[in-house]
Write a protein that holds these residues in place. Structure first.
Motif, PDB file in Angstrom:
ATOM      1  N   LYS A 199       0.824  -1.212   0.000  1.00  0.00           N
ATOM      2  CA  LYS A 199       0.000   0.000   0.000  1.00  0.00           C
ATOM      3  C   LYS A 199       0.854   1.257   0.000  1.00  0.00           C
ATOM      4  N   THR A 200       0.238   2.358  -0.449  1.00  0.00           N
ATOM      5  CA  THR A 200       0.860   3.674  -0.384  1.00  0.00           C
ATOM      6  C   THR A 200       0.435   4.341   0.925  1.00  0.00           C
ATOM      7  N   VAL A 201       1.395   4.849   1.671  1.00  0.00           N
ATOM      8  CA  VAL A 201       1.091   5.420   2.984  1.00  0.00           C
ATOM      9  C   VAL A 201       1.139   6.946   2.986  1.00  0.00           C
ATOM     10  N   ALA A 202       1.938   7.563   2.100  1.00  0.00           N
ATOM     11  CA  ALA A 202       2.045   9.021   2.100  1.00  0.00           C
ATOM     12  C   ALA A 202       2.674   9.469   0.789  1.00  0.00           C
ATOM     13  N   SER A 203       2.549  10.760   0.498  1.00  0.00           N
ATOM     14  CA  SER A 203       3.211  11.344  -0.661  1.00  0.00           C
ATOM     15  C   SER A 203       3.465  12.819  -0.385  1.00  0.00           C
ATOM     16  N   ILE A 204       4.439  13.388  -1.086  1.00  0.00           N
ATOM     17  CA  ILE A 204       4.717  14.811  -1.000  1.00  0.00           C
ATOM     18  C   ILE A 204       4.819  15.367  -2.416  1.00  0.00           C
ATOM     19  N   ASP A 205       4.512  16.668  -2.545  1.00  0.00           N
ATOM     20  CA  ASP A 205       4.554  17.307  -3.860  1.00  0.00           C
ATOM     21  C   ASP A 205       4.984  18.757  -3.679  1.00  0.00           C
ATOM     22  N   TYR A 206       5.880  19.180  -4.556  1.00  0.00           N
ATOM     23  CA  TYR A 206       6.241  20.602  -4.594  1.00  0.00           C
ATOM     24  C   TYR A 206       6.317  21.044  -6.052  1.00  0.00           C
TER      25      TYR A 206
END
Length: 377
Positions: A88-95
């Motif tokens: 599973k995917t637990v987190a993501s970040i984007d800039y």
């Protein structure tokens, strides 16, 4: 002398061989695909993309007066990182940010920041972290922290970052993005929700005594989009925000209620998309309302597109004001796509737009012609 039968000799030799390890010294050949690999590293699920945007706009009245064009050139980038386990995917970040140069800015809906921005300006568009499946069933409760589209109307699920046509929030709230802490996920009955606290920093991203806004939207889930090409929802906002476009630097007591609907119609000559947004509310007890209607067509090979939009915004001012604030525009855009990925992972186009300012707050209406080169890869 008795001779030992050959069959017995063979049997004795076989027994001796079986007493030893027949595979001693033999190394198993492991296929490369089955070899043990190291765990995930920082570069796994990391995406880096670049962006170039060049805009030239001329107005019939403005060119006659100054013989000059509005030019905007920007170069930017986006970094996305997804954190996942094997299941599973637990987190993501984007800039996402860009350095922008503007010369001889004009009041065009294609660039709402144009009239206030400096000649050179660094712009942060997205800067957020998302955490998934924090509570309840999968998809029920996710959290977004940072700067992103306001959770009001269709903008939160529509990337208008590079397009000439924008949706309503730039005028309804003075900005389409803000700093926020927003929960989102699946609600009951096939509905999705977004709800959170928005800082109300306005287009200048300032904190100056405003209490912020509670903003939320309840909309149709993805099942309706995939099965029927239908999106829609109702939104609400209440609190304080900053908006220099409203003619004051003080915090503005604000409430909004909105409704939105978008329908995709697939035909033999390509899909048509019909979009509508409406909002009512108050700014410091002064009534506000807005409406947007848009129609898009995309050629089946995704090489040509046409879009038309009509937008209306009105804010009633105090009785002693000379007139209410009204912004009314109609736009038409023709786009030639060089690259147009379905998931927007790579975009490359040339666009021509015509914007007729039917009525503007400064009563300086004009017809603007815009040419744009855009690439995101």
């Amino acid at each position: 002398m008795n001779r030992i039968p050959a069959s017995l000799v063979l049997l004795m030799a076989s027994a001796e061989a079986l007493a030893q390890d027949p595979f001693a010294g033999v190394e198993p050949a492991v296929p490369e695909s089955a070899a043990v690999r190291p765990g995930p590293g920082w570069l796994d699920n990391l995406l880096f993309r670049k962006e170039i945007d060049w805009l030239e706009t001329g107005g019939r009245e403005d060119v006659q007066d100054s013989h000059d064009l509005y030019s905007r050139f920007s170069a930017g980038f986006e970094v996305q990182k997804r954190f996942a386990t094997a299941t599973k995917t637990v987190a993501s970040i984007d800039y996402q940010g860009r350095m922008t140069y503007r010369h001889h800015a004009l009041d065009t809906a294609a660039d709402p920041m144009a009239m206030d921005a400096a000649r050179w300006e660094y712009e942060t568009h997205n800067a957020y972290a998302e955490f998934y499946n924090l509570l309840g069933a999968p998809g029920r409760f996710n959290l977004r922290l940072g700067r992103f589209y306001l959770p009001f109307g269709l903008n939160a699920q529509t990337d208008t970052h590079g397009t000439l046509l924008q949706l309503s929030n730039d005028r309804v709230f003075g900005t389409e993005r803000d700093w926020q802490a927003t929960a989102f996920g699946n609600a009951a009955g096939g509905l999705d929700y977004m709800a959170g606290y928005v800082f109300g920093t306005g287009p200048d991203q300032e904190l100056d005594g405003q209490s912020g806004l509670g903003v939320g939207r309840l909309g149709l889930g993805n099942d309706m989009l995939f099965a029927h090409g239908l999106e829609g929802g109702v939104s609400a906002a209440y609190g304080e925000r900053l908006d220099p476009h409203a003619g004051t630097k003080e915090p503005i007591s604000t409430w909004r209620a909105g409704v939105d609907l978008r329908k995709r119609v697939d035909t033999g000559i390509g899909p048509f998309t019909l979009t509508g947004e409406g909002a009512i509310g108050e700014d410091d007890t002064e009534p506000v309302w807005s409406g947007l209607a848009q129609a898009d067509w995309l050629e089946p090979r995704r090489r040509w597109g046409v879009a038309a939009q009509y937008f209306y915004f009105e804010r009633e001012l105090e009785a002693d004001a000379p007139a209410d604030e009204i912004d009314q525009r109609a736009s038409l855009v023709l786009t030639r796509y060089v690259r147009n990925d379905v998931g927007n992972a790579a975009l490359h186009w040339i666009a021509l737009g015509v914007e007729r300012q039917i009525q503007t707050p400064d009563a300086n209406e004009d017809t603007l012609l815009t040419a744009q080169y855009y690439r995101y890869w």
